[in-house]
Design a protein around this motif. Structure first.
Motif, PDB file in Angstrom:
ATOM      1  N   GLU A 143       3.156  -1.706  -5.673  1.00 43.72           N
ATOM      2  CA  GLU A 143       2.303  -0.531  -5.496  1.00 43.72           C
ATOM      3  C   GLU A 143       1.350  -0.443  -6.672  1.00 43.72           C
ATOM      4  OE1 GLU A 143       4.509   3.349  -6.869  1.00 43.72           O
ATOM      5  OE2 GLU A 143       5.848   2.240  -5.504  1.00 43.72           O
ATOM      6  N   PHE A 144       0.187   0.138  -6.425  1.00 45.74           N
ATOM      7  CA  PHE A 144      -0.836   0.194  -7.459  1.00 45.74           C
ATOM      8  C   PHE A 144      -1.746   1.392  -7.206  1.00 45.74           C
ATOM      9  CE2 PHE A 144      -1.820  -2.710  -4.040  1.00 45.74           C
ATOM     10  CZ  PHE A 144      -3.091  -2.341  -3.632  1.00 45.74           C
ATOM     11  N   PRO A 145      -2.385   1.930  -8.246  1.00 43.87           N
ATOM     12  CA  PRO A 145      -3.239   3.111  -8.083  1.00 43.87           C
ATOM     13  C   PRO A 145      -4.513   2.768  -7.324  1.00 43.87           C
ATOM     14  CG  PRO A 145      -3.377   2.273 -10.326  1.00 43.87           C
ATOM     15  CD  PRO A 145      -2.283   1.509  -9.661  1.00 43.87           C
ATOM     16  N   THR A 146      -4.971   3.719  -6.517  1.00 43.66           N
ATOM     17  CA  THR A 146      -6.228   3.569  -5.802  1.00 43.66           C
ATOM     18  C   THR A 146      -7.065   4.828  -6.011  1.00 43.66           C
ATOM     19  OG1 THR A 146      -7.204   3.020  -3.652  1.00 43.66           O
ATOM     20  CG2 THR A 146      -5.273   4.441  -3.624  1.00 43.66           C
ATOM     21  N   THR A 147      -8.122   5.017  -5.249  1.00 43.13           N
ATOM     22  CA  THR A 147      -9.035   6.134  -5.470  1.00 43.13           C
ATOM     23  C   THR A 147      -8.369   7.479  -5.208  1.00 43.13           C
ATOM     24  OG1 THR A 147      -9.818   5.868  -3.194  1.00 43.13           O
ATOM     25  CG2 THR A 147     -11.068   4.751  -4.928  1.00 43.13           C
ATOM     26  N   GLU A 150      -4.500   8.421  -5.707  1.00 40.18           N
ATOM     27  CA  GLU A 150      -3.451   8.041  -4.763  1.00 40.18           C
ATOM     28  C   GLU A 150      -2.872   6.673  -5.109  1.00 40.18           C
ATOM     29  OE1 GLU A 150      -2.238   9.964  -2.619  1.00 40.18           O
ATOM     30  OE2 GLU A 150      -3.739  11.562  -2.439  1.00 40.18           O
ATOM     31  N   THR A 151      -1.859   6.277  -4.343  1.00 35.31           N
ATOM     32  CA  THR A 151      -1.180   4.997  -4.555  1.00 35.31           C
ATOM     33  C   THR A 151      -1.311   4.131  -3.311  1.00 35.31           C
ATOM     34  OG1 THR A 151       0.426   6.016  -6.060  1.00 35.31           O
ATOM     35  CG2 THR A 151       1.021   3.889  -5.094  1.00 35.31           C
ATOM     36  N   ALA A 152      -1.642   2.866  -3.511  1.00 42.01           N
ATOM     37  CA  ALA A 152      -1.674   1.895  -2.412  1.00 42.01           C
ATOM     38  C   ALA A 152      -0.480   0.955  -2.573  1.00 42.01           C
ATOM     39  CB  ALA A 152      -2.984   1.115  -2.426  1.00 42.01           C
ATOM     40  N   PHE A 153      -0.129   0.302  -1.493  1.00 43.87           N
ATOM     41  CA  PHE A 153       1.051  -0.547  -1.480  1.00 43.87           C
ATOM     42  C   PHE A 153       0.707  -1.926  -0.920  1.00 43.87           C
ATOM     43  CE2 PHE A 153       2.318   3.820  -1.241  1.00 43.87           C
ATOM     44  CZ  PHE A 153       3.444   3.925  -2.049  1.00 43.87           C
ATOM     45  N   GLY A 154       1.606  -2.845  -1.086  1.00 42.96           N
ATOM     46  CA  GLY A 154       1.386  -4.178  -0.539  1.00 42.96           C
ATOM     47  C   GLY A 154       2.650  -5.013  -0.554  1.00 42.96           C
ATOM     48  N   LEU A 155       2.601  -6.104   0.192  1.00 42.89           N
ATOM     49  CA  LEU A 155       3.673  -7.090   0.202  1.00 42.89           C
ATOM     50  C   LEU A 155       3.171  -8.307  -0.560  1.00 42.89           C
ATOM     51  CD1 LEU A 155       4.843  -6.810   3.935  1.00 42.89           C
ATOM     52  CD2 LEU A 155       5.666  -5.550   1.934  1.00 42.89           C
ATOM     53  N   PHE A 156       3.859  -8.625  -1.639  1.00 44.05           N
ATOM     54  CA  PHE A 156       3.429  -9.711  -2.518  1.00 44.05           C
ATOM     55  C   PHE A 156       4.315 -10.932  -2.315  1.00 44.05           C
ATOM     56  CE2 PHE A 156       3.805 -11.933  -6.655  1.00 44.05           C
ATOM     57  CZ  PHE A 156       2.488 -12.367  -6.767  1.00 44.05           C
ATOM     58  N   TYR A 157       3.666 -12.093  -2.162  1.00 45.93           N
ATOM     59  CA  TYR A 157       4.373 -13.359  -1.968  1.00 45.93           C
ATOM     60  C   TYR A 157       4.026 -14.287  -3.133  1.00 45.93           C
ATOM     61  CZ  TYR A 157       4.859 -11.643   2.829  1.00 45.93           C
ATOM     62  OH  TYR A 157       5.157 -10.892   3.948  1.00 45.93           O
ATOM     63  N   TYR A 209      -3.028  -0.469   2.757  1.00 42.41           N
ATOM     64  CA  TYR A 209      -3.907   0.556   2.207  1.00 42.41           C
ATOM     65  C   TYR A 209      -3.532   1.936   2.750  1.00 42.41           C
ATOM     66  CZ  TYR A 209      -6.013  -0.930   6.622  1.00 42.41           C
ATOM     67  OH  TYR A 209      -6.210  -1.298   7.921  1.00 42.41           O
ATOM     68  N   ARG A 210      -4.157   2.970   2.205  1.00 45.89           N
ATOM     69  CA  ARG A 210      -3.861   4.332   2.652  1.00 45.89           C
ATOM     70  C   ARG A 210      -4.097   4.486   4.154  1.00 45.89           C
ATOM     71  NH1 ARG A 210      -7.109   8.462  -0.928  1.00 45.89           N
ATOM     72  NH2 ARG A 210      -8.665   6.811  -0.822  1.00 45.89           N
ATOM     73  N   GLY A 211      -3.165   5.155   4.820  1.00 44.08           N
ATOM     74  CA  GLY A 211      -3.226   5.314   6.264  1.00 44.08           C
ATOM     75  C   GLY A 211      -2.364   4.323   7.010  1.00 44.08           C
TER      76      GLY A 211
END
Length: 220
Positions: A143-147, A150-157, A209-211
């Protein structure tokens, strides 16, 4: 199912009192957008027991919900994505997958906890001559900060190749991708396209991303 709390949770509706009660309130998604027919994330295994799939931070779990006591008991499986849940008595059938497991139809016995893969999208991992399992990477939640704070998320490989190693202290190149949307979500089921890059020393970030489905709907 309702997302009144910001999360799709399971609820009990009392017809006489006209009241609702969250059965297992938690910051997790027990539902998904009904863009196609026949989707099911939960099923009644018996009158007082529900088998349900839920998602947290982009990865799925399967669990049994005891309606009398309200206890939610996660079921240990190697899968990180679930769908099309059906149940009858102690037998549960569902669609599942993971970064090192192709999408497939799985049967699970609630009594023993043992599962059997009935069929799968591809059998390429079963080929002993290819040794593909040695090159498959695992998924990590990030997870990482966005505009707007807020916080955005992701799946990291992360990269993985037993035949090679990067230079000490050197970061690998990163390929960033995102799903179509706006309310879909990154899939954690085996993606040979992602594994192609990671086996060649390139990390992949699949952004939620958000949403995206699977996260607090109020942050969309």
């Amino acid at each position: 199912m309702s997302d009144r709390s910001g999360w799709w949770n399971l609820y009990d509706f009392d017809l006489a009192a006209r009241t609702t009660r969250a059965l297992a309130p938690m910051a997790a998604e027990f539902g998904a957008p009904q863009w196609i027919f026949g989707m099911s994330s939960y099923a009644f295994a018996s009158r007082g027991r529900i088998v349900c799939a839920y998602t947290q931070a982009g990865l799925g779990r399967l669990a049994v919900l005891d309606l009398a006591g309200g206890a939610l008991r996660p079921i240990d499986t190697p899968f990180t994505e679930f769908g099309s849940v059906r149940a009858e008595g102690a037998r549960v059938v569902f669609r599942a997958g993971a970064p090192d497991h192709p999408a497939g139809i799985v049967s699970l016995d609630l009594g023993s906890g043992q599962h059997t893969v009935l069929t799968k999208a591809t059998e390429i991992l079963d080929r002993a001559d290819l040794h593909l399992a040695d090159y498959l990477t695992k998924v990590e939640i990030v997870e990482f900060p966005t505009t707007d704070g807020e916080t955005a998320f992701g799946l990291f490989y992360p990269p993985r190749n037993p035949d090679y190693a990067g230079a000490s202290g050197e970061r690998p190149p990163l390929l960033v991708k995102c799903h179509g949307g706006p309310t879909s979500a990154a899939s954690s089921t085996l993606n040979l396209g992602i594994q192609f890059w990671t086996s060649r020393g390139i990390a992949v970030l699949d952004v939620n991303y958000r949403g995206s489905t699977g996260f607090d709907s109020r942050s969309a």
